[in-house]
Design a protein around this motif. Structure first.
Motif, mmCIF file in Angstrom:
data_model
loop_
_atom_site.group_PDB
_atom_site.id
_atom_site.type_symbol
_atom_site.label_atom_id
_atom_site.label_comp_id
_atom_site.label_asym_id
_atom_site.label_seq_id
_atom_site.Cartn_x
_atom_site.Cartn_y
_atom_site.Cartn_z
ATOM 1 N N PRO A 22 0.804 -1.228 0.000
ATOM 2 C CA PRO A 22 0.000 0.000 0.000
ATOM 3 C C PRO A 22 0.833 1.271 0.000
ATOM 4 C CG PRO A 22 0.174 -0.838 2.232
ATOM 5 C CD PRO A 22 0.907 -1.827 1.348
ATOM 6 N N GLU A 23 2.136 1.147 -0.111
ATOM 7 C CA GLU A 23 3.047 2.289 0.013
ATOM 8 C C GLU A 23 2.851 3.321 -1.097
ATOM 9 O OE1 GLU A 23 7.314 1.331 -1.505
ATOM 10 O OE2 GLU A 23 6.349 -0.611 -1.101
ATOM 11 N N THR A 24 3.323 4.530 -0.834
ATOM 12 C CA THR A 24 3.430 5.580 -1.844
ATOM 13 C C THR A 24 4.911 5.898 -2.025
ATOM 14 O OG1 THR A 24 1.279 6.540 -1.307
ATOM 15 C CG2 THR A 24 2.869 7.976 -2.411
ATOM 16 N N LEU A 25 5.361 5.959 -3.242
ATOM 17 C CA LEU A 25 6.767 6.252 -3.548
ATOM 18 C C LEU A 25 6.988 7.756 -3.490
ATOM 19 C CD1 LEU A 25 9.613 5.516 -4.619
ATOM 20 C CD2 LEU A 25 8.633 5.590 -6.932
ATOM 21 N N THR A 26 7.976 8.183 -2.725
ATOM 22 C CA THR A 26 8.286 9.603 -2.604
ATOM 23 C C THR A 26 9.567 9.918 -3.369
ATOM 24 O OG1 THR A 26 7.271 9.678 -0.415
ATOM 25 C CG2 THR A 26 8.718 11.507 -1.007
ATOM 26 N N LEU A 27 9.488 10.896 -4.261
ATOM 27 C CA LEU A 27 10.635 11.319 -5.062
ATOM 28 C C LEU A 27 10.845 12.817 -4.915
ATOM 29 C CD1 LEU A 27 9.841 9.425 -8.401
ATOM 30 C CD2 LEU A 27 11.453 8.703 -6.623
ATOM 31 N N GLY A 28 12.041 13.273 -5.258
ATOM 32 C CA GLY A 28 12.309 14.699 -5.319
ATOM 33 C C GLY A 28 11.816 15.243 -6.653
ATOM 34 N N ARG A 29 12.662 15.942 -7.373
ATOM 35 C CA ARG A 29 12.262 16.496 -8.666
ATOM 36 C C ARG A 29 12.119 15.384 -9.697
ATOM 37 N NH1 ARG A 29 14.800 22.307 -9.961
ATOM 38 N NH2 ARG A 29 13.247 21.984 -11.598
ATOM 39 N N ALA A 89 8.339 2.452 -15.749
ATOM 40 C CA ALA A 89 8.428 1.403 -14.737
ATOM 41 C C ALA A 89 7.048 0.947 -14.286
ATOM 42 C CB ALA A 89 9.241 1.902 -13.547
ATOM 43 N N PHE A 90 6.146 1.892 -14.036
ATOM 44 C CA PHE A 90 4.802 1.518 -13.582
ATOM 45 C C PHE A 90 3.968 0.946 -14.720
ATOM 46 C CE2 PHE A 90 6.097 3.823 -9.869
ATOM 47 C CZ PHE A 90 5.369 3.243 -8.829
ATOM 48 N N ASP A 91 4.218 1.407 -15.948
ATOM 49 C CA ASP A 91 3.543 0.807 -17.107
ATOM 50 C C ASP A 91 3.861 -0.683 -17.214
ATOM 51 O OD1 ASP A 91 2.246 3.076 -17.921
ATOM 52 O OD2 ASP A 91 3.603 3.528 -19.591
ATOM 53 N N ALA A 92 5.100 -1.034 -16.827
ATOM 54 C CA ALA A 92 5.531 -2.432 -16.935
ATOM 55 C C ALA A 92 4.734 -3.359 -16.026
ATOM 56 C CB ALA A 92 7.030 -2.544 -16.616
ATOM 57 N N VAL A 93 4.078 -2.790 -15.004
ATOM 58 C CA VAL A 93 3.229 -3.611 -14.124
ATOM 59 C C VAL A 93 1.760 -3.218 -14.242
ATOM 60 C CG1 VAL A 93 5.047 -4.184 -12.477
ATOM 61 C CG2 VAL A 93 3.756 -2.062 -12.172
ATOM 62 N N TRP A 116 1.652 5.642 -12.864
ATOM 63 C CA TRP A 116 2.623 6.083 -11.868
ATOM 64 C C TRP A 116 2.105 7.238 -11.018
ATOM 65 C CZ3 TRP A 116 5.519 10.767 -11.595
ATOM 66 C CH2 TRP A 116 5.256 11.674 -12.615
ATOM 67 N N ARG A 117 1.267 8.082 -11.596
ATOM 68 C CA ARG A 117 0.763 9.254 -10.858
ATOM 69 C C ARG A 117 -0.109 8.853 -9.663
ATOM 70 N NH1 ARG A 117 1.854 13.904 -13.507
ATOM 71 N NH2 ARG A 117 2.359 13.774 -15.741
ATOM 72 N N ASP A 118 -0.651 7.633 -9.697
ATOM 73 C CA ASP A 118 -1.483 7.163 -8.592
ATOM 74 C C ASP A 118 -0.651 6.685 -7.406
ATOM 75 O OD1 ASP A 118 -3.739 7.649 -10.121
ATOM 76 O OD2 ASP A 118 -3.820 5.595 -10.899
ATOM 77 N N HIS A 119 0.657 6.557 -7.602
ATOM 78 C CA HIS A 119 1.481 5.911 -6.566
ATOM 79 C C HIS A 119 2.742 6.698 -6.207
ATOM 80 C CE1 HIS A 119 -1.025 2.334 -7.017
ATOM 81 N NE2 HIS A 119 -0.920 2.508 -8.324
ATOM 82 N N VAL A 120 2.912 7.874 -6.784
ATOM 83 C CA VAL A 120 4.131 8.660 -6.563
ATOM 84 C C VAL A 120 3.753 10.048 -6.070
ATOM 85 C CG1 VAL A 120 6.190 9.669 -7.647
ATOM 86 C CG2 VAL A 120 5.391 7.399 -8.355
ATOM 87 N N ARG A 121 4.494 10.535 -5.089
ATOM 88 C CA ARG A 121 4.334 11.924 -4.656
ATOM 89 C C ARG A 121 5.686 12.605 -4.638
ATOM 90 N NH1 ARG A 121 5.433 13.742 0.526
ATOM 91 N NH2 ARG A 121 6.254 12.174 1.983
#
Length: 330
Positions: free
Chosen positions: A205-212, A258-262, A266-271
């Motif tokens: 259930p995690e959310t991936l956190t990235l910088g820029r 990367a998210f397309d591959a699964v 990606w916008r639903d899981h990255v902040r």
């Protein structure tokens, strides 16, 4: 049988290079700061841990470097050792300069003093160029590094060129742009993304956190790049080469791949979190690898779409294996 010494054999590039050289019939030795901790994980993953000789060597200790060279008696040295994280270099600038600059100097000086015809490869870096503002770098592009890591690599690059010109050493710089694989540690952002995508696809259930995510890089496939390293030491006269795919994309695009591959958006899981940004991050980095194509016959063979897919698949397989082990244990 040629003998090769890989300094920093435990990293991503060291493992793939060792495998390549073994396939070419080399006797391969590799260095680590402490070989007594046992075979290195990447060598085990590649199935070659028992095929290489491991030597202890501290690159910033000249006596340790000289002893390793005398013991290995190499025809070729591949210098891949040293602090390898741009982000970490902002936290540890002195340690970064020490491991990269003095490690390179000690190897060059040891080669000079042994007076043997050793060919030397140094892993330079695209970070030497700094922010390229949309201009594709070549071997003649000026260096304007913007991180302690970039400053250290630029200094080491110039030492290699100086020893080549002043002492006649066969010493080559490979100015490598970003290159990735499943052997990347998760502290590198590409592997952080692919590992998270694999876990989320498996139900995390995690959310991936990235910088820029608007930064733009030229990302390639690491096994392609170690082939370029080997080719640089097979030509008659040492030269410096830019090694890249010639195509740059944004980090957001990499995350999308990367998210397309699964099968996920990606916008639903990255902040985004601005605190993850580096003090002086590079916005655009790219290159023109035509010199390597002409002189080495080298060209990147794996497009970024396939790089991302392979990394995600490897992370999914790793997760499934771990789940099976846990189930078997219970």
């Amino acid at each position: 049988m040629k003998r090769a010494l890989i300094c920093g054999i435990g990293g991503q590039d060291g493992g793939y290079l060792a495998r390549l050289l073994l396939e070419k019939g080399y006797r391969v030795a590799g260095t680590s700061r402490d070989i007594h901790r046992g075979p290195l994980a990447n060598l085990e993953t590649l199935g070659i841990a028992n095929d290489v000789e491991l030597l202890s060597m501290a690159p910033n200790d000249f006596r340790s470097v000289f002893t390793a060279l005398v013991s290995a008696e190499p025809d070729e040295i591949y210098h891949l050792a040293g602090q390898s994280s741009v982000g970490l270099s902002f936290e540890m600038p002195a340690e970064t300069l020490d491991s990269i600059v003095f490690g390179t100097l000690n190897l060059l000086e040891a080669i000079r003093l042994t007076e043997r015809p050793i060919k030397f490869y140094h892993a330079s870096s695209s970070e030497c160029f700094g922010d390229l503002h949309g201009e594709a770098a070549t071997e003649h592009t000026p260096f304007r590094p913007r991180s302690p890591y970039g400053v250290a690599k630029a200094s080491a690059h110039m030492l290699v060129a100086n020893y080549r010109e002043a002492y006649g050493l066969f010493a080559a710089n490979g100015i490598l742009f970003n290159h990735e694989s499943p052997l990347r540690p998760e502290r590198f952002v590409t592997r952080k993304i692919t590992a998270a995508a694999a876990r989320i696809a498996a139900g995390s259930p995690e959310t991936l956190t990235l910088g820029r995510t608007d930064i733009i890089r030229d990302w390639g496939w690491a096994p392609d790049y170690v082939d370029a390293m080997w080719r640089m030491l097979q030509i008659d006269e040492a030269q410096d080469f830019v090694i890249a795919t010639g195509r740059s994309i944004s980090l957001a695009q990499f995350a999308e791949l990367a998210f397309d591959a699964v099968g996920l958006n990606w916008r639903d899981h990255v902040r985004n979190d601005e605190s993850f940004a580096r003090p002086s991050d590079l916005l655009w980095s790219g290159a023109d690898p035509s010199h390597a194509m002409r002189e080495l016959g080298w060209k990147a063979s794996v497009p970024i779409e396939e790089v991302a897919r392979r990394m995600v698949e490897a992370d999914r397989a790793k997760g499934e294996a771990a789940t099976k082990c846990e189930a078997d244990a219970t």
